[in-house]
Design an enzyme around this catalytic site. Structure first.
Site, mmCIF file in Angstrom:
data_model
loop_
_atom_site.group_PDB
_atom_site.id
_atom_site.type_symbol
_atom_site.label_atom_id
_atom_site.label_comp_id
_atom_site.label_asym_id
_atom_site.label_seq_id
_atom_site.Cartn_x
_atom_site.Cartn_y
_atom_site.Cartn_z
ATOM 1 C CG ASP A 117 -2.788 -10.558 13.713
ATOM 2 O OD1 ASP A 117 -1.980 -11.237 13.060
ATOM 3 O OD2 ASP A 117 -4.025 -10.627 13.547
ATOM 4 C CG HIS A 173 2.344 -17.687 14.981
ATOM 5 N ND1 HIS A 173 1.804 -18.824 14.430
ATOM 6 C CD2 HIS A 173 1.307 -17.046 15.606
ATOM 7 C CE1 HIS A 173 0.498 -18.872 14.691
ATOM 8 N NE2 HIS A 173 0.177 -17.805 15.410
ATOM 9 C CB SER A 260 0.792 -8.618 25.628
ATOM 10 O OG SER A 260 -0.124 -9.224 24.750
#
Length: 299
Positions: A117, A173, A260
């Site tokens: 995201d 992911h 991050s």
């Protein structure tokens, strides 16, 4: 002179939005004032500061911060795999898992997906991209990968910077299916990766601590998936098993507290990034989208 806001394009709303920056006043003081930059050089960029704050966010008392944070940022609790009142600390909430249905994975063997995201800045040819955070600054592939031979493999390739804010889901992911190698750790500082900081110095991206995993993909060739630690994010945890085939959209790891980013790099000629990502990237504007959404396709 008023501070320049951070704007991004929302892929779902089709509108340009202004980011609500968590800790924005502190970030601007640190990176935009003389005294703040002195504190940055002396303490803020160092791991001990982030470790201390991470420790505080792991105390049981930090769980009191969870509900106010959810309310302040209008978060969708229906996505959470756990109920808000069951988090044992703020860090437990911060790297929360989501329900599987919350992040559908774009179908197709030749389709790559966004690894996290966040707000994504994309370039079809990283060597041709300049000034995307500040005029005159170019992304240094050799410095970032810290391996000249590996950097040559990705010359002229596509690059996507996926920037996570504290409000975002903080697990990352695999963008493609393939066989991942053992992650390589490159130790470094812990500067912020907010545009507030990167507008001053893009090199923070390759001066920071980072982990690089090369994935051998049948459709995309070799793909470098790279996680970057930042201020208050000293911890990058890999949860996957190296040398075992990974499936696109499978969890790779997680960050603990803070903002991050994840950088995905493709070899030249092996991918075509989606048009909306590339067109906004050419204007230096990030695109907000969620993990599992389309990134591009194999060529």
């Amino acid at each position: 002179m008023p501070a320049e806001p951070i704007r991004f394009f929302d892929r779902y709303k089709k509108t340009v939005e202004t980011e609500q920056v968590y800790g924005g006043d502190w970030l601007r003081w640190t990176y935009e004032t003389s005294l703040g930059r002195l504190s940055l050089a002396v303490a803020v960029k160092r791991a001990i500061v982030s470790r201390y704050y991470g420790w505080k966010m792991s105390l049981r008392s930090s769980a009191n911060r969870v509900l106010p944070f959810i309310v302040n940022y209008d978060m969708d609790v229906d996505e959470f795999a756990k109920k808000p009142l069951t988090f044992k600390s703020f860090n437990d909430f911060f790297y929360r898992a989501l329900k599987p249905a919350a992040r559908p994975i774009a179908p197709g063997e030749r389709v790559a997906v966004l690894p996290a995201d966040g707000r994504h800045l994309a370039f079809q040819n990283v060597d041709a991209a300049a000034g995307f955070y500040a005029k005159g600054q170019r992304f240094s592939l050799g410095s970032f990968l810290d391996d000249k031979s590996l950097a040559r493999e990705f010359d002229g390739g596509a690059l996507v910077i996926s920037r996570l804010c504290p409000v975002d889901y903080h697990r990352f992911h695999f963008p493609v299916s393939g066989l991942p190698a053992v992650p390589r750790l490159i130790n470094g500082w812990l500067y912020s990766v907010s545009p507030i900081a990167l507008r001053r110095n893009l090199a923070y991206l390759w001066e920071n601590k980072r982990m690089i995993t090369v994935v051998e993909s049948p459709e995309f060739g070799r793909v470098a998936v790279c996680e970057i630690g930042a201020t208050m994010v000293g911890s990058i945890f890999q949860t996957f098993s190296p040398s075992r085939a990974a499936i696109k959209g499978e969890e790779k790891g997680l960050f603990k507290f803070g903002g991050s980013c994840v950088i995905t790099i493709f070899q030249e000629g092996r991918s075509k990034l989606d048009d909306d990502l590339v067109s906004h990237g050419a204007e230096g504007m990030e695109v907000y989208a969620r993990m599992g959404d389309r990134l591009g396709e194999a060529t």
